[in-house]
Design a protein around this motif. Structure first.
Motif, PDB file in Angstrom:
ATOM      1  N   HIS A  11      57.212 -18.753  -3.477  1.00 12.60           N
ATOM      2  CA  HIS A  11      57.901 -17.376  -3.004  1.00 12.60           C
ATOM      3  C   HIS A  11      56.524 -16.620  -4.208  1.00 12.60           C
ATOM      4  N   ARG A  12      57.282 -17.300  -5.233  1.00  5.29           N
ATOM      5  CA  ARG A  12      56.318 -16.309  -6.493  1.00  5.29           C
ATOM      6  C   ARG A  12      55.677 -14.710  -6.108  1.00  5.29           C
ATOM      7  N   THR A  13      54.340 -15.547  -5.085  1.00  2.74           N
ATOM      8  CA  THR A  13      53.303 -14.666  -4.125  1.00  2.74           C
ATOM      9  C   THR A  13      54.059 -13.669  -3.578  1.00  2.74           C
ATOM     10  N   ALA A  14      55.084 -13.899  -3.627  1.00  2.01           N
ATOM     11  CA  ALA A  14      55.497 -12.129  -2.798  1.00  2.01           C
ATOM     12  C   ALA A  14      56.458 -11.270  -3.429  1.00  2.01           C
ATOM     13  N   GLU A  15      56.183 -10.966  -4.969  1.00  2.94           N
ATOM     14  CA  GLU A  15      56.815 -11.159  -5.827  1.00  2.94           C
ATOM     15  C   GLU A  15      55.401  -9.898  -6.406  1.00  2.94           C
ATOM     16  N   GLU A  16      56.192  -8.743  -7.108  1.00  2.00           N
ATOM     17  CA  GLU A  16      54.977  -7.907  -7.005  1.00  2.00           C
ATOM     18  C   GLU A  16      53.899  -7.769  -7.612  1.00  2.00           C
ATOM     19  N   ASP A  17      53.276  -8.771  -8.067  1.00  2.00           N
ATOM     20  CA  ASP A  17      51.849  -8.611  -8.780  1.00  2.00           C
ATOM     21  C   ASP A  17      50.815  -9.766  -7.907  1.00  2.00           C
ATOM     22  N   GLY A  18      52.065 -10.091  -7.079  1.00  2.00           N
ATOM     23  CA  GLY A  18      51.143 -11.327  -5.970  1.00  2.00           C
ATOM     24  C   GLY A  18      50.808 -10.987  -5.386  1.00  2.00           C
TER      25      GLY A  18
END
Ligand SMILES: C[S@@+](CC[C@H](N)C(=O)[O-])C[C@H]1O[C@@H](n2cnc3c(N)ncnc32)[C@H](O)[C@@H]1O
Length: 262
Positions: free
Chosen positions: A247-254
């Motif tokens: 899910h982290r890879t879908a954040e702003e810097d992912g």
């Protein structure tokens, strides 16, 4: 009848298949158009996520869409009716025992099915029997081993490999994308062309981040959590960390650039 396949037939999985098809429509279907009057077999249509796209893109072709799951077929039929397309006939059938005469279809379309079958080469041969001489087959399959993402995470990598392992235990191969060329050639198909497709997501493409990174890929991995932990492939904490990192890879810097093959 249901086969034992790793993603199962839950409502959540059906939604995921739709998100996957909608998000990847351009990437997967841009070069698939069938001429007016042609007979096309869609093998393993599932809940019709690809069927509606095929039927709309080639309105004058006649599709026969088959699946081994009665429930999925019923959903696919409802879905096509809702779109108003009238060029699809649904039929319950097993790819390995196709109830059609030899040389019946001009084209065959298979998407995300071979990766679940213990003997994909036999499936390709069975499909070839019902193809007219000079007909074509389009095969679209994934390759989960080709998933790259930022930030890097060993937990995420382990979670993805749990899916690869589980699919293998169920008799499938989620790395099948890289085997399509030899499989097709060995099954006797000629003029085989593989056209690798890559999905790349970053924050400048919010629809793709949501439709692909979250709702297609991460949802697919997340869907096997119970099996992965239950069968002791990974402990609960590591699994949760893996899903969190995906899910982290879908954040702003992912970013998330996995590949697909067709
Ligand atoms: C991952 S789903 C893909 C569905 C659809 N092609 C899509 O891309 O959304 C795989 C489908 O293949 C079907 N299937 C598996 N083995 C089959 C067989 N031997 N004959 C017909 N359908 C089969 C399953 O029931 C399931 O609906």
């Amino acid at each position: 009848m249901h086969i034992d396949y790793v993603h199962g037939y839950s409502a959540k999985e059906n939604t995921r298949l739709s998100d996957q098809a909608t998000t990847l429509t351009e990437l997967l279907h841009a070069d698939t158009r069938y001429p007016p009057g042609s007979l096309v077999l869609e093998a393993g249509c599932g809940v019709g996520a690809q069927t509606v796209i095929l039927a709309e893109n080639s309105p004058q072709a006649a599709f026969t869409s088959i699946d081994i799951s009665h429930e999925s077929l019923a959903q696919a039929q409802r879905r096509v009716q809702e779109t108003g397309s009238t060029n699809v006939t649904f039929q319950h059938a097993d790819i390995f025992e196709l109830p059609f005469p030899s040389g019946h279809f001009d084209h065959v379309f298979v998407c995300f099915v071979l990766e679940h079958l213990p003997n994909p080469a036999a499936a390709l041969r069975a499909l070839m029997r019902v193809l007219k001489p000079g007909g074509s087959i389009t095969v679209i399959e994934g390759d989960h081993g080709s998933a790259y993402y930022h930030p890097r995470s060993d937990h995420a990598r382990r979670a993805i490999w749990c899916l690869v392992d589980l699919q293998q235990r169920a008799g499938g191969d989620s790395l099948i994308g890289r085997r399509l060329y030899p499989l097709l050639v060995q099954a006797g198909y000629r003029a085989v062309k593989v056209s690798p497709r890559m999905v790349y997501t970053d924050a400048s493409r919010p629809a793709l981040v949501d439709g692909f990174t979250r709702k297609t890929f991460t949802a697919m991995v997340e869907g096997v959590g119970e099996q992965a932990v239950g069968r002791g492939l990974i402990d609960e904490g590591s699994w949760a960390a893996g899903i969190r990192d995906l899910h982290r890879t879908a954040e702003e810097d992912g970013t998330f650039p996995p590949r697909w093959a067709s």
